[in-house]
Design a protein around this motif. Sequence first.
Motif, PDB file in Angstrom:
ATOM      1  N   ALA A   1     -36.396   0.497 -68.301  1.00 14.80           N
ATOM      2  CA  ALA A   1     -35.797  -0.411 -67.324  1.00 14.80           C
ATOM      3  C   ALA A   1     -34.964  -1.500 -67.985  1.00 14.80           C
ATOM      4  O   ALA A   1     -33.980  -1.972 -67.418  1.00 14.80           O
ATOM      5  CB  ALA A   1     -36.893  -1.035 -66.458  1.00 14.80           C
ATOM      6  N   TRP A   2     -35.336  -1.904 -69.204  1.00 16.35           N
ATOM      7  CA  TRP A   2     -34.564  -2.936 -69.904  1.00 16.35           C
ATOM      8  C   TRP A   2     -33.139  -2.464 -70.176  1.00 16.35           C
ATOM      9  O   TRP A   2     -32.226  -3.270 -70.330  1.00 16.35           O
ATOM     10  CB  TRP A   2     -35.252  -3.292 -71.215  1.00 16.35           C
ATOM     11  N   LYS A   3     -32.940  -1.135 -70.230  1.00 13.14           N
ATOM     12  CA  LYS A   3     -31.617  -0.589 -70.511  1.00 13.14           C
ATOM     13  C   LYS A   3     -30.846  -0.289 -69.230  1.00 13.14           C
ATOM     14  O   LYS A   3     -29.654  -0.582 -69.122  1.00 13.14           O
ATOM     15  CB  LYS A   3     -31.761   0.687 -71.351  1.00 13.14           C
ATOM     16  N   PHE A   4     -31.510   0.313 -68.242  1.00 13.18           N
ATOM     17  CA  PHE A   4     -30.826   0.721 -67.019  1.00 13.18           C
ATOM     18  C   PHE A   4     -30.716  -0.415 -66.002  1.00 13.18           C
ATOM     19  O   PHE A   4     -29.827  -0.390 -65.151  1.00 13.18           O
ATOM     20  CB  PHE A   4     -31.547   1.924 -66.391  1.00 13.18           C
ATOM     21  N   ALA A   5     -31.635  -1.372 -66.072  1.00  7.78           N
ATOM     22  CA  ALA A   5     -31.573  -2.514 -65.151  1.00  7.78           C
ATOM     23  C   ALA A   5     -31.766  -3.798 -65.933  1.00  7.78           C
ATOM     24  O   ALA A   5     -32.764  -4.503 -65.767  1.00  7.78           O
ATOM     25  CB  ALA A   5     -32.641  -2.368 -64.063  1.00  7.78           C
TER      26      ALA A   5
ATOM     27  N   VAL B   1     -27.469  -1.728 -59.204  1.00  6.93           N
ATOM     28  CA  VAL B   1     -27.010  -1.908 -57.820  1.00  6.93           C
ATOM     29  C   VAL B   1     -27.899  -1.125 -56.862  1.00  6.93           C
ATOM     30  O   VAL B   1     -28.265  -1.611 -55.776  1.00  6.93           O
ATOM     31  CB  VAL B   1     -25.539  -1.456 -57.682  1.00  6.93           C
ATOM     32  N   GLU B   2     -28.285   0.096 -57.263  1.00  6.18           N
ATOM     33  CA  GLU B   2     -29.060   0.963 -56.363  1.00  6.18           C
ATOM     34  C   GLU B   2     -30.547   0.633 -56.369  1.00  6.18           C
ATOM     35  O   GLU B   2     -31.201   0.684 -55.328  1.00  6.18           O
ATOM     36  CB  GLU B   2     -28.848   2.430 -56.755  1.00  6.18           C
ATOM     37  N   VAL B   3     -31.106   0.313 -57.530  1.00  2.50           N
ATOM     38  CA  VAL B   3     -32.543   0.031 -57.551  1.00  2.50           C
ATOM     39  C   VAL B   3     -32.857  -1.280 -56.851  1.00  2.50           C
ATOM     40  O   VAL B   3     -33.960  -1.464 -56.328  1.00  2.50           O
ATOM     41  CB  VAL B   3     -33.098   0.027 -58.998  1.00  2.50           C
ATOM     42  N   ARG B   4     -31.916  -2.196 -56.825  1.00  2.00           N
ATOM     43  CA  ARG B   4     -32.133  -3.419 -56.034  1.00  2.00           C
ATOM     44  C   ARG B   4     -32.371  -3.065 -54.563  1.00  2.00           C
ATOM     45  O   ARG B   4     -33.224  -3.671 -53.903  1.00  2.00           O
ATOM     46  CB  ARG B   4     -30.918  -4.329 -56.155  1.00  2.00           C
ATOM     47  N   LYS B   5     -31.602  -2.114 -54.062  1.00  2.00           N
ATOM     48  CA  LYS B   5     -31.740  -1.729 -52.655  1.00  2.00           C
ATOM     49  C   LYS B   5     -33.119  -1.134 -52.384  1.00  2.00           C
ATOM     50  O   LYS B   5     -33.748  -1.442 -51.364  1.00  2.00           O
ATOM     51  CB  LYS B   5     -30.645  -0.736 -52.279  1.00  2.00           C
ATOM     52  N   ILE B   6     -33.589  -0.279 -53.293  1.00  2.00           N
ATOM     53  CA  ILE B   6     -34.916   0.310 -53.093  1.00  2.00           C
ATOM     54  C   ILE B   6     -35.988  -0.762 -53.216  1.00  2.00           C
ATOM     55  O   ILE B   6     -36.962  -0.785 -52.454  1.00  2.00           O
ATOM     56  CB  ILE B   6     -35.164   1.443 -54.108  1.00  2.00           C
ATOM     57  N   ALA B   7     -35.823  -1.675 -54.176  1.00  2.00           N
ATOM     58  CA  ALA B   7     -36.813  -2.741 -54.343  1.00  2.00           C
ATOM     59  C   ALA B   7     -36.905  -3.614 -53.095  1.00  2.00           C
ATOM     60  O   ALA B   7     -37.978  -4.087 -52.719  1.00  2.00           O
ATOM     61  CB  ALA B   7     -36.472  -3.590 -55.567  1.00  2.00           C
ATOM     62  N   ARG B   8     -35.760  -3.840 -52.428  1.00  2.00           N
ATOM     63  CA  ARG B   8     -35.756  -4.695 -51.240  1.00  2.00           C
ATOM     64  C   ARG B   8     -36.127  -3.934 -49.974  1.00  2.00           C
ATOM     65  O   ARG B   8     -36.846  -4.449 -49.117  1.00  2.00           O
ATOM     66  CB  ARG B   8     -34.354  -5.281 -51.052  1.00  2.00           C
TER      67      ARG B   8
ATOM     68  N   LEU C   1     -40.413   2.306 -55.963  1.00  2.00           N
ATOM     69  CA  LEU C   1     -39.825   2.248 -57.287  1.00  2.00           C
ATOM     70  C   LEU C   1     -40.926   1.956 -58.299  1.00  2.00           C
ATOM     71  O   LEU C   1     -41.639   0.951 -58.183  1.00  2.00           O
ATOM     72  CB  LEU C   1     -38.759   1.145 -57.337  1.00  2.00           C
ATOM     73  N   TRP C   2     -41.071   2.844 -59.295  1.00  2.00           N
ATOM     74  CA  TRP C   2     -42.036   2.650 -60.369  1.00  2.00           C
ATOM     75  C   TRP C   2     -41.269   2.402 -61.660  1.00  2.00           C
ATOM     76  O   TRP C   2     -40.535   3.273 -62.142  1.00  2.00           O
ATOM     77  CB  TRP C   2     -42.957   3.868 -60.504  1.00  2.00           C
ATOM     78  N   ILE C   3     -41.417   1.198 -62.206  1.00  2.00           N
ATOM     79  CA  ILE C   3     -40.659   0.756 -63.373  1.00  2.00           C
ATOM     80  C   ILE C   3     -41.470   1.007 -64.630  1.00  2.00           C
ATOM     81  O   ILE C   3     -42.637   0.618 -64.727  1.00  2.00           O
ATOM     82  CB  ILE C   3     -40.327  -0.749 -63.255  1.00  2.00           C
ATOM     83  N   ASP C   4     -40.842   1.654 -65.602  1.00  2.00           N
ATOM     84  CA  ASP C   4     -41.466   1.950 -66.892  1.00  2.00           C
ATOM     85  C   ASP C   4     -40.664   1.239 -67.974  1.00  2.00           C
ATOM     86  O   ASP C   4     -39.478   1.518 -68.158  1.00  2.00           O
ATOM     87  CB  ASP C   4     -41.461   3.470 -67.131  1.00  2.00           C
ATOM     88  N   SER C   5     -41.292   0.283 -68.657  1.00  2.00           N
ATOM     89  CA  SER C   5     -40.569  -0.456 -69.692  1.00  2.00           C
ATOM     90  C   SER C   5     -41.525  -0.889 -70.786  1.00  2.00           C
ATOM     91  O   SER C   5     -42.645  -1.333 -70.503  1.00  2.00           O
ATOM     92  CB  SER C   5     -39.880  -1.690 -69.105  1.00  2.00           C
ATOM     93  N   GLN C   6     -41.113  -0.725 -72.037  1.00  2.00           N
ATOM     94  CA  GLN C   6     -41.955  -1.158 -73.148  1.00  2.00           C
ATOM     95  C   GLN C   6     -42.194  -2.662 -73.093  1.00  2.00           C
ATOM     96  O   GLN C   6     -43.269  -3.137 -73.422  1.00  2.00           O
ATOM     97  CB  GLN C   6     -41.307  -0.771 -74.480  1.00  2.00           C
TER      98      GLN C   6
ATOM     99  N   ILE D   1     -35.893  -7.153 -59.553  1.00  2.00           N
ATOM    100  CA  ILE D   1     -36.598  -5.874 -59.420  1.00  2.00           C
ATOM    101  C   ILE D   1     -38.079  -6.049 -59.731  1.00  2.00           C
ATOM    102  O   ILE D   1     -38.941  -5.520 -59.024  1.00  2.00           O
ATOM    103  CB  ILE D   1     -35.965  -4.821 -60.350  1.00  2.00           C
ATOM    104  N   LEU D   2     -38.375  -6.805 -60.790  1.00  2.00           N
ATOM    105  CA  LEU D   2     -39.772  -7.020 -61.155  1.00  2.00           C
ATOM    106  C   LEU D   2     -40.538  -7.749 -60.056  1.00  2.00           C
ATOM    107  O   LEU D   2     -41.713  -7.479 -59.829  1.00  2.00           O
ATOM    108  CB  LEU D   2     -39.855  -7.819 -62.460  1.00  2.00           C
ATOM    109  N   ARG D   3     -39.865  -8.659 -59.373  1.00  2.00           N
ATOM    110  CA  ARG D   3     -40.544  -9.407 -58.299  1.00  2.00           C
ATOM    111  C   ARG D   3     -40.977  -8.495 -57.154  1.00  2.00           C
ATOM    112  O   ARG D   3     -41.885  -8.835 -56.400  1.00  2.00           O
ATOM    113  CB  ARG D   3     -39.627 -10.514 -57.770  1.00  2.00           C
ATOM    114  N   GLY D   4     -40.323  -7.360 -57.023  1.00  2.00           N
ATOM    115  CA  GLY D   4     -40.694  -6.439 -55.949  1.00  2.00           C
ATOM    116  C   GLY D   4     -41.933  -5.623 -56.247  1.00  2.00           C
ATOM    117  O   GLY D   4     -42.482  -4.970 -55.360  1.00  2.00           O
TER     118      GLY D   4
END
Length: 516
Positions: free
Chosen positions: A203-207, A217-224, A233-238, A247-250
């Motif tokens: 996620a640090w790279k794509f968002a 732009v698109e993951v914000r819509k799913i998060a909201r 939305l399931w976020i995977d980040s080291q 996005i994280l707040r969602g």
Amino acid sequence: MTAKEHGVLLGYKVGSGEPVTIPLRHLCVTGQTQEAGKTTALEALIARSGKKAIAFVTKRGEKSFESGRKIPPYFQERVDWEFVESILEAIMRQKMKFERAWIVRATRGAHTLADVRLNVATAMEKAKRGLDADVYMMLGEYLDKILPLLARLPKADRIDLQPGLNVMDLRQYPEELQMLIVSSSVRWVHQREDEVITVLPEAWKFAPQGRNTPVIVEVRKIAREGAGLKNYLWIDSQDIAGVEKEILRGAAVWLLGVQREANEIERALKSIPKGIKRPDAGEIPRLGLGEFFACWGQHVEKVYVQPAWMYADDARSIAMGEADAHNFIRISPAKSEDENMDFKAAYEQEAASLSEAQKTIRELETRIADLEGLMLRNSMAQERKAPAPAARANEPANGNTVKRSPADINGEVAMALERRIPVIDVSVRKYVIEADDSTLKGRLAVLISQNFFDSAKTGNAAYVEMQRRGFSTAKPNVYRELDKLAEMGFLTKEGTEGYRTVSGMKVNVKEVRTVA
């Protein structure tokens, strides 16, 4: 287990072994790569949720989501100014400063990005101000980097998602194209699907925080908006330092895995809302493989996440400290997309094959010993029956051999055998156990010397015998030491029957007297 209103089984509480379920919501999982077990946790939750899920494999050499159903990459070209701006920022790895007005004008009336490039060229020729010409020239240069890349993208008109894990393998594409494919796929899910889990890798790279990309732009819509359609939305980040905070707040559920960098430990703990008892900072670096602090609502639980391929009793034993997670190996049999092999059957089949191989080895060892004995007996018999040189009266002086009757002078029957005996030269490495009976290995060596394993005994039987003799240890330790003794040649593994003493092994027990 299918997800119901009460949630999805995550695993078992470390220490007590009680089952832990979490709600099906937006989720963030974080932890050190290869150390935390993030992918295994996500695979398990997807399998037990019963939902459709889409995940992306993006890194070279990555072994994630191998159990998923492979689906082809999907990309749909767009020319709205937001999308074009996000592409330019992703390609140049910097935020557009004041170019938005020129981008908006360049996208008007365009149907493809090639049309946008023509509009830019036309606008640059007509520009009366030097600033306009310079901006259009720069946009043209950016687009010239993008258009050749787009020619490499697949042409697909839809995404076919089936229940369970669906995986897009994007490792053959550069990062810029991966972003376009992930963006189009997330957009498809948001616009056309419901009850779908979208796993966003790296996620640090794509968002990233503070920079626009086609994906963000698109993951914000799913998060909201996605929760209303049960699109999660399931976020995977080291780490979470560089991930877009909106996005994280969602994320309503957090899985915090092992971290060892001080700042990341602090960020992980800060993700737990105030008013809820947080773990001690020293607990985060000590988390083991598959262990997470699961945080949702008013709950914070230390959990061992049960992998999809592991039995519940084994996962519970690991959570309770009775077994080591590293001793359990995932069986990954080859299978078609529509085939789901029973892992238990696969394990039993492998165990049976191993048992047969060990049986064949024992039979060959017995046959070799029999042949060696036969050769020795024949040699000794020939030496006994051969007459002394002075007694060979029927042997002519010319040295020619005279055929003799099968009956010798004592009336005994002599049989002449001609056998071709295969010879195998084997270099055997001999191990010596030097351990006193205060150690587990020493105690097991004593059991071997006392013929405990002359008939096959299971590891559990050895563990019970250790307890009976007053030696306290964990059961997994007994299995580990027995496996080592088998590797050294003192025992053989007989599949489900257990362990057996190797035939012909020499045992030398040295007694040392101590004063109690």
